[in-house]
Design a protein around this motif. Structure first.
Motif, short mmCIF file in Angstrom:
data_model
loop_
_atom_site.label_atom_id
_atom_site.label_comp_id
_atom_site.label_asym_id
_atom_site.label_seq_id
_atom_site.Cartn_x
_atom_site.Cartn_y
_atom_site.Cartn_z
N ALA A 198 0.34 8.95 8.10
CA ALA A 198 -0.02 10.37 8.17
C ALA A 198 0.96 11.22 7.37
O ALA A 198 0.56 12.17 6.67
CB ALA A 198 -0.06 10.82 9.63
N GLU A 199 2.25 10.90 7.44
CA GLU A 199 3.25 11.66 6.69
C GLU A 199 3.03 11.52 5.19
O GLU A 199 3.14 12.49 4.43
CB GLU A 199 4.65 11.18 7.07
CG GLU A 199 5.06 11.57 8.49
CD GLU A 199 6.38 10.93 8.91
OE1 GLU A 199 6.93 10.13 8.11
OE2 GLU A 199 6.86 11.22 10.03
N LEU B 234 1.02 13.90 0.04
CA LEU B 234 0.14 13.92 -1.13
C LEU B 234 -0.76 15.15 -1.12
O LEU B 234 -1.02 15.75 -2.17
CB LEU B 234 -0.71 12.65 -1.16
CG LEU B 234 0.03 11.34 -1.43
CD1 LEU B 234 -0.90 10.15 -1.31
CD2 LEU B 234 0.69 11.36 -2.80
N VAL B 235 -1.23 15.53 0.06
CA VAL B 235 -2.07 16.73 0.17
C VAL B 235 -1.30 17.96 -0.31
O VAL B 235 -1.83 18.83 -1.02
CB VAL B 235 -2.54 16.93 1.63
CG1 VAL B 235 -3.11 18.32 1.83
CG2 VAL B 235 -3.59 15.89 1.98
N ILE C 151 2.00 15.61 13.77
CA ILE C 151 2.66 15.59 12.47
C ILE C 151 2.04 16.55 11.46
O ILE C 151 2.74 17.32 10.80
CB ILE C 151 2.65 14.15 11.90
CG1 ILE C 151 3.44 13.22 12.82
CG2 ILE C 151 3.19 14.11 10.48
CD1 ILE C 151 3.37 11.76 12.43
N VAL C 152 0.71 16.49 11.35
CA VAL C 152 0.03 17.19 10.25
C VAL C 152 -0.05 18.69 10.49
O VAL C 152 0.33 19.49 9.62
CB VAL C 152 -1.38 16.59 10.04
CG1 VAL C 152 -2.10 17.34 8.93
CG2 VAL C 152 -1.28 15.10 9.73
N LEU C 153 -0.55 19.09 11.64
CA LEU C 153 -0.76 20.52 11.88
C LEU C 153 0.52 21.35 11.78
O LEU C 153 0.52 22.41 11.13
CB LEU C 153 -1.42 20.72 13.25
CG LEU C 153 -2.90 20.35 13.33
CD1 LEU C 153 -3.43 20.60 14.73
CD2 LEU C 153 -3.71 21.12 12.32
N LEU D 246 0.83 -1.21 0.00
CA LEU D 246 0.00 0.00 0.00
C LEU D 246 0.86 1.26 0.00
O LEU D 246 0.56 2.23 -0.71
CB LEU D 246 -0.93 -0.01 1.21
CG LEU D 246 -1.96 -1.15 1.25
CD1 LEU D 246 -2.76 -1.12 2.54
CD2 LEU D 246 -2.91 -1.06 0.06
N PHE D 247 1.93 1.26 0.78
CA PHE D 247 2.81 2.44 0.80
C PHE D 247 3.50 2.63 -0.55
O PHE D 247 3.68 3.77 -1.01
CB PHE D 247 3.86 2.29 1.91
CG PHE D 247 3.35 2.62 3.28
CD1 PHE D 247 2.68 3.80 3.53
CD2 PHE D 247 3.52 1.73 4.34
CE1 PHE D 247 2.20 4.12 4.79
CE2 PHE D 247 3.05 2.03 5.61
CZ PHE D 247 2.37 3.22 5.83
#
Length: 950
Positions: A407-408, A413-414, A444-446, A369-370
């Motif tokens: 999440a990374e 991709l975002v 991680i994301v914010l 998947l990765f």
């Protein structure tokens, strides 16, 4: 008679009397049954009478020779006695079953079948049916499958679904029916009638609730062949879904006795056959049978934990092998879709003590998947994201390290992917983990999103998606689904907004986007108490502060972001959404603070003690418009609170608002002021104080309206009158009738006649920012209907009696009245109003034409025959308006009406068909794309009329 009126002796006497009368001439039988039906409902029915009635009816009456209503009486007697005298009837045993079979045999009326189908399960549960099992099944199953279409306007309300479900309950009532039922179902599954197949599969699923695993043993092979045929052929999606549901149900019942050796062998054998039949299709992803074979295996795996384990351990290694074996994109995508389906099925182990079988293959699945996330094909990247999210949903399968890595990848991709569908999928994936794995998003994301927000967009490559501030802000809003994340993202969005307000106001779009994101977060999460408390204690105070700063510091700036109307109103909508959810205590605190700031000028309460550059006096007409428009913020706070939050010194405040409305010339400020006035009056406590104030306000406004004063104050008084009228009509106050009567006189005043027409829009329309249900306004039911009936006669009379120059204002008011009144009310009053609507189209007034055409568009669907009488007048007018140069909206509305006319009866439209098609060629060359689009659609509809004629 009341059910307890007769004594036991009296009831016994009547039961004996009616039972004896069954032996009389058959013409008496219907009346006797009606009498016995009444007896069966009486409270004091003596012991033995129930059994007596059943025996006598069975012995003396051939039920199926009676009329429908009389047969219904016989069924109803049985239902009543089974409900009240079950213990008395049970000793009848098989005799009762035999008597019922005779009673039902040959029944043909759907109304009676509903009753009979309700009786069968009761009999099965309470009487020995062994020797009559086949007969009882035959007498009910002969109706399978149900083929019944209720007649139009059926007063009895018997539906096909009601009969189908009733029959299903009968056929699934007891395992004794299995040997008769399953062959019948298999027969129907192999028929050519799709509805019969669907009903057979649904009934099979119902039977698994009562039949045991051994009952299915000899039929399993045939049943699966029927299921496989429907799924692999894919002829009917409806039948396919029913077959898959039935397969899941059968596997579930085979799993119920898994501890017993024979049952376990039965389940294993059945699953072995399914895997054997489907396995070879999974090795051919280039063929179309891979998907349906995967569906069959997934349906079987969904039946039980045992089945899921058996199938996943066989199939997942096979799918992983096929993925590595095939390199073409479409083949890999096919394999992945099936694999993801099994991952989804394995979610059944969430919350279970048993280990998820997917965990055994996690180390093989996750790298695959990765790896997909770096594929060049966007479909594979999307599939990879979907698979990763699926794996993250499985309890205890992925490690924290894998969750962080996921999440990374999603964030990358975002921020960096060039395909919009992949970015959207990645954002959706982040939204999911925001609710499930909140700590990862915060960690991680914010931080990464905030880092990108700080980039100087003017100096960076604008072509990259991650350098769009709007995109980043929307991403922040999308992942804000958990309270912990909301408390991180909302301050970030607010800080971005505050930074924009400190820059020179050149581009408003980013500030509007920030507010939209904040509004979306608040709207979706404010219902939760923890979020509401945060919004109240943090966000609301900041928004009030930033708004107040913009209103006060007008001397030092020539323009400000929050001076722009759209942005100010969006800010107010956020404030309003928060305030309308506040508790009484919080609401009272807000009222106290907002009055201190707006009325007493204590701006330091919102500025945190900071010194203001100027005084804040929004309730004075001499203040600049930058301050008086602050009444919209005042409105958003004080009119959104619950009714139980009282406003101190309410009537002094109302006087201030009235005087301010009369003196203001800035339209936005005046509108905010008068809306606030109306909102407060609507929720003012009922009593003499309110009545007295309304009477004095009425006299004051009448004096202004009847006196020659400067035009502005004259119109201000009319504006106050209209909005106060709306407030009173909504709450149904007794004085509202006088306000409505006075508003009707505005039509004959040359200075107020346009305002009079607009007043009807104000009363009938719903506004998002004041006097709504969500803002806890007092709204009486049917207020629009009452206003319609109160004003319609006056409008018609006024139109007929006034001079020509004033007729358009009556017509405008009428169009607003018809536009907002419920259709049921309108249709009853429509015929005399249609000529007035037609006349409205002849007046060169854009707002009137638009409102009229909106009403006519709806009426063509609801009252086609009435409008059809005026086609000779309407069609030429609509064709003319389709070229109306001053307004694109008028042209579009006219074309939409022309298109809707094709739904009118064909004999009315046919004479105009060629003319309309010819004339609609002109709008096809309109300079506006939206007009050309509507013209093409309308012309196509009229072309089709000619085809239908042929």
């Amino acid at each position: 008679l009341p059910k307890d009126f007769l004594t036991i002796k009296e009831v016994e006497l009547l039961v004996n009397f009616f039972s004896d009368r069954l032996k009389d001439h058959h013409s008496v039988t219907p009346h006797v049954l009606f009498g016995l039906l009444a007896m069966s409902t009486f409270t004091h029915l003596p012991p033995g009478s129930g059994q007596q009635m059943v025996k006598e009816v069975s012995k003396e009456v051939h039920v199926q020779s009676l009329a429908q209503a009389d047969r219904r009486s016989a069924y109803s007697i049985l239902i009543n006695l089974l409900h009240t005298k079950m213990e008395e009837l049970k000793p009848m045993g098989a005799d009762f079953v035999y008597n019922f079979i005779q009673t039902m045999d040959g029944e043909r009326d759907p109304r009676n079948l509903v009753l009979a189908f309700n009786i069968v399960p009761v009999i099965v549960q309470n009487f020995p049916i062994g020797m009559f099992a086949e007969e009882l099944f035959e007498v009910t199953s002969c109706y399978f499958p149900i083929d019944f279409t209720p007649p139009p306007n059926d007063p009895h309300g018997v539906t096909k679904d009601e009969l189908v479900l009733g029959l299903q309950r009968c056929m699934a009532a007891t395992p004794l029916f299995a040997q008769y039922c399953l062959p019948l179902l298999i027969e129907k599954m192999t028929s050519d009638v799709q509805s019969a197949k669907k009903d057979a599969f649904h009934t099979l699923a119902k039977c698994t609730e009562t039949y045991a695993a051994k009952d299915f043993q000899e039929f399993l092979s045939s049943l699966f062949m029927c299921m496989k045929r429907e799924v692999l052929s894919g002829v009917s999606e409806m039948v396919e879904g029913a077959a898959l549901s039935a397969l899941t149900a059968v596997v579930s019942v085979l799993s119920t006795g898994v501890q017993q050796k024979n049952s376990e062998t039965l389940l294993d054998g059945f699953l072995k056959d399914i895997i054997k039949d489907c396995r070879h299709h999974l090795t051919q992803p280039e063929l179309k049978l891979m998907y349906p074979s995967g569906k069959l295996l997934q349906a079987a795996a969904a039946g039980s934990d045992q089945a899921c384990c058996i199938i996943l351990r066989e199939i997942i290694p096979l799918l992983l092998e096929q993925f590595h074996k095939h390199t073409q994109v479409l083949n890999r995508r096919s394999v992945l879709d099936v694999l993801l389906g099994f991952i989804k099925i394995s979610k059944r182990f969430n919350g279970s003590d048993e280990k998820n079988p997917v965990a055994e293959y996690k180390d093989a699945i996750m790298p695959v998947l990765f790896s997909l996330l770096s594929e060049t094909n966007f479909l594979l990247r999307c599939a990879g994201l979907t698979g990763i999210v699926g794996m993250l949903t499985l309890t205890g399968v992925t490690s924290e390290e894998e969750q962080c890595l996921a999440a990374e990848h999603m964030l990358k991709l975002v921020l960096e992917d060039t395909d919009s569908s992949v970015r959207t999928e990645a954002t959706t994936a982040l939204t999911f983990i925001s609710s499930e794995l909140t700590w990862i998003v915060c960690k991680i994301v914010l931080p990464k999103l905030v880092e990108y927000l700080k980039i100087d967009f003017m100096e960076t490559d604008q072509s990259s998606p991650h350098f769009s501030s709007g995109y980043l802000l929307n991403t922040l809003a999308a992942i804000s689904v958990h309270k912990d994340i909301i408390q991180e993202t909302v301050p970030i969005l607010y800080q971005q907004l505050e930074d924009l307000t400190n820059r020179p106001a050149t581009d408003y779009s980013e500030a509007e986007l920030c507010l939209n994101c904040i509004a979306n977060i608040v709207q979706s999460s404010v219902q939760e108490k923890e979020n509401l408390d945060f919004f109240y204690e943090d966000l609301l105070q900041k928004l009030l502060k930033i708004s107040l700063q913009s209103f006060i510091n007008y001397l030092s700036r020539t323009e400000h972001v929050l001076w722009k109307q759209d942005i100010l109103l969006k800010l107010c909508s956020v404030i309003r959404t928060i305030c309308q959810h506040l508790s009484q205590r919080q609401g009272e605190e807000m009222v106290k603070n907002v009055l201190a700031v707006y009325v007493e000028g204590q701006s330091h309460l919102w500025l945190g003690g900071a010194e203001a550059e100027g005084a804040f006096k929004p309730l004075q007409a001499s203040s600049p418009w930058q301050q008086t428009q602050a009444l919209h913020v005042f409105l958003a706070v004080i009119c959104a609170l619950h009714q139980n939050v009282l406003v101190p010194s309410l009537y002094s405040l109302l006087d201030m608002l009235v005087n301010l409305t009369l003196q203001l010339s800035h339209s936005l400020s005046q509108l905010g002021t008068v809306k606030c006035l109306a909102g407060l009056i609507n929720k003012a406590p009922q009593g003499t104080e309110l009545d007295s104030y309304l009477e004095s306000l009425k006299q004051k406004l009448e004096t202004l309206l009847n006196t020659r004063v400067e035009s502005g104050q004259h119109q201000g008084a009319a504006l106050v009158w209209q909005w106060v009228t709306k407030a009173l009509v909504l709450r149904g106050h007794p004085i509202s009738g006088k306000f409505v009567e006075k508003m009707m006189t505005f039509f004959e005043n040359s200075n107020l006649n346009k305002l009079a027409a607009d007043g009807f829009y104000i009363v009938m329309a719903e506004f998002d920012d004041v006097m709504t249900k969500h803002m806890h306004a007092i709204i009486r039911p049917l207020y629009k209907q009452r206003f319609f009936h109160l004003t319609l006669p006056g409008l018609i009379q006024g139109f007929n009696s006034t001079i020509a120059d004033r007729k358009q204002f009556y017509l405008t008011a009428l169009s607003y009245l018809l536009r907002f009144v419920p259709k049921q009310v309108l249709l009853s009053e429509l015929p005399p109003l249609v000529p007035l609507l037609v006349q409205s189209l002849l007046i060169e007034e854009v707002s009137l034409q638009l409102s009229t055409m909106t009403t006519m568009y709806d009426l063509m669907h609801d009252a086609p025959l009435i409008l059809g009488e005026y086609l000779d007048t309407l069609i030429p007018k609509f064709l003319k308006l389709s070229r109306y140069e001053p307004s694109m909206k008028v042209r579009i509305a006219a074309l939409q009406c022309l298109g809707m006319m094709t739904t009118l009866p064909q004999h009315l439209t046919t004479p105009h068909q060629k003319t309309v098609v010819r004339e609609l060629a002109h709008p096809l060359d309109d300079k506006k794309r939206l007009v050309r689009k509507e013209a093409a659609q309308a012309r196509g509809e009229w072309y089709l009329l000619e085809t239908m004629q042929k």
